[in-house]
Scaffold this motif. Structure first.
Motif, PDB file in Angstrom:
ATOM      1  N   HIS A  82      -2.064   8.217  -0.525  1.00 49.40           N
ATOM      2  CA  HIS A  82      -2.968   8.345   0.627  1.00 49.40           C
ATOM      3  C   HIS A  82      -4.382   8.678   0.200  1.00 49.40           C
ATOM      4  CE1 HIS A  82      -1.958  12.480  -0.212  1.00 49.40           C
ATOM      5  NE2 HIS A  82      -0.697  12.114  -0.135  1.00 49.40           N
TER       6      HIS A  82
ATOM      7  N   GLN B  95      -7.853   1.703  10.638  1.00 49.25           N
ATOM      8  CA  GLN B  95      -9.030   1.656   9.765  1.00 49.25           C
ATOM      9  C   GLN B  95      -9.123   0.312   9.038  1.00 49.25           C
ATOM     10  OE1 GLN B  95      -9.372   5.099   7.143  1.00 49.25           O
ATOM     11  NE2 GLN B  95      -9.760   3.708   5.441  1.00 49.25           N
ATOM     12  N   GLU B  96      -7.999  -0.192   8.550  1.00 46.04           N
ATOM     13  CA  GLU B  96      -7.988  -1.393   7.717  1.00 46.04           C
ATOM     14  C   GLU B  96      -8.056  -2.688   8.521  1.00 46.04           C
ATOM     15  OE1 GLU B  96      -7.999  -3.074   3.895  1.00 46.04           O
ATOM     16  OE2 GLU B  96      -8.125  -0.965   4.486  1.00 46.04           O
TER      17      GLU B  96
ATOM     18  N   GLN C  76      -2.952   5.367  11.269  1.00 44.85           N
ATOM     19  CA  GLN C  76      -4.397   5.569  11.136  1.00 44.85           C
ATOM     20  C   GLN C  76      -4.983   4.600  10.104  1.00 44.85           C
ATOM     21  OE1 GLN C  76      -6.369   7.374  13.035  1.00 44.85           O
ATOM     22  NE2 GLN C  76      -4.581   8.028  14.214  1.00 44.85           N
ATOM     23  N   TRP C  77      -4.250   4.359   9.011  1.00 42.03           N
ATOM     24  CA  TRP C  77      -4.713   3.424   7.995  1.00 42.03           C
ATOM     25  C   TRP C  77      -4.785   2.007   8.562  1.00 42.03           C
ATOM     26  CZ3 TRP C  77      -2.438  -0.743   5.382  1.00 42.03           C
ATOM     27  CH2 TRP C  77      -3.181  -1.233   4.312  1.00 42.03           C
TER      28      TRP C  77
ATOM     29  N   PHE D  32      -7.546   9.028   2.605  1.00 42.34           N
ATOM     30  CA  PHE D  32      -7.055  10.172   3.377  1.00 42.34           C
ATOM     31  C   PHE D  32      -6.854  11.333   2.421  1.00 42.34           C
ATOM     32  CE2 PHE D  32      -5.698   6.522   5.899  1.00 42.34           C
ATOM     33  CZ  PHE D  32      -6.174   6.882   7.151  1.00 42.34           C
TER      34      PHE D  32
ATOM     35  N   TRP E 154       3.092  10.092   2.842  1.00 36.21           N
ATOM     36  CA  TRP E 154       2.839   9.066   3.852  1.00 36.21           C
ATOM     37  C   TRP E 154       3.682   9.414   5.071  1.00 36.21           C
ATOM     38  CZ3 TRP E 154      -0.932   5.769   3.915  1.00 36.21           C
ATOM     39  CH2 TRP E 154      -1.475   5.278   2.741  1.00 36.21           C
TER      40      TRP E 154
ATOM     41  N   THR F 276       0.822  -1.208   0.000  1.00 34.65           N
ATOM     42  CA  THR F 276       0.000   0.000   0.000  1.00 34.65           C
ATOM     43  C   THR F 276       0.856   1.258   0.000  1.00 34.65           C
ATOM     44  OG1 THR F 276      -1.753  -1.161   1.178  1.00 34.65           O
ATOM     45  CG2 THR F 276      -1.828   1.236   1.224  1.00 34.65           C
TER      46      THR F 276
ATOM     47  N   VAL G 274      -6.475   5.558  -0.554  1.00 37.42           N
ATOM     48  CA  VAL G 274      -6.914   4.734   0.576  1.00 37.42           C
ATOM     49  C   VAL G 274      -7.828   5.508   1.529  1.00 37.42           C
ATOM     50  CG1 VAL G 274      -4.963   3.158   0.487  1.00 37.42           C
ATOM     51  CG2 VAL G 274      -4.812   5.198   1.903  1.00 37.42           C
TER      52      VAL G 274
END
Length: 195
Positions: free
Chosen positions: A105, A127-128, A123-124, A110, A116, A99, A108
């Motif tokens: 960003h 979320q993921e 945070q990703w 953001f 990045w 990713t 995905v």
């Protein structure tokens, strides 16, 4: 007052001598403590008393003695400390790497981010994968993945003389038009102006 009865273990003078030699040159505090436990054991102290004296659990003292009996001094050497169990498995690490390398960003979810960052990746991951990690923990994951980060630097391009002259003319005209109507004129920082 406790009455201390020692049951000295005879026949281990050579081993005691080796342990004392190791103690003299040992710099690792944990290993030093293990050697000290063995000396007290050979002096005849009970496991309970050694545990009190060394501020250890009685079970730990027993483990040290058992390891020594099985492998001598090599049994006391410390292995690599494993630390806490990893929160992110190898599959998830591969997905993070893919990713960060192949997607932006924005792709995905953001918006309005420039690069990045560790915090953005953290945070990703929340979320993921629904896994909460500290900033430092995420930095360790990125280090394991062979990713490094640097702060972006802004390099000014060479100024265009024609555009500078046009700006000066426009500014002079604006000052004449606004004479007395406006107290302050604010300029956008040059980093906000792009060709």
């Amino acid at each position: 007052m406790d009455i201390l009865i020692l049951k000295k273990i005879d026949g281990h003078e050579d081993e005691i001598h080796k342990i004392r030699d190791e103690l003299k040159c040992e710099k690792n505090v944990h290993l030093y403590k293990r050697y000290s436990v063995l000396l007290k054991y050979f002096e005849g102290f009970s496991n309970r008393k050694i545990a009190e004296m060394e501020n250890l659990d009685e079970y730990t003292v027993g483990i040290y003695i058992k390891n020594y009996k099985l492998n001598e001094l090599a049994g006391l050497k410390m292995g690599h400390r494993t630390g806490a169990k990893r929160k992110i498995n190898a599959e998830q690490e591969k997905l993070i790497l893919e990713t960060v390398i192949t997607k932006t960003h924005d792709e995905v979810g953001f918006k309005s981010r420039k690069n990045w960052t560790i915090e953005l990746i953290r945070q990703w991951v929340i979320q993921e994968f629904n896994i909460t990690m500290s900033h430092r923990g995420m930095a360790e994951v990125l280090y394991r993945l062979n990713l490094s980060y640097t702060r972006p630097t802004y390099v000014l391009a060479k100024a265009d003389k024609e555009k500078q002259q046009n700006l000066k003319k426009d500014f002079e005209a604006l000052k004449k038009d606004l004479d007395g109507l406006v107290d302050t004129i604010l300029f956008a920082d040059e980093s906000m102006i792009r060709d």
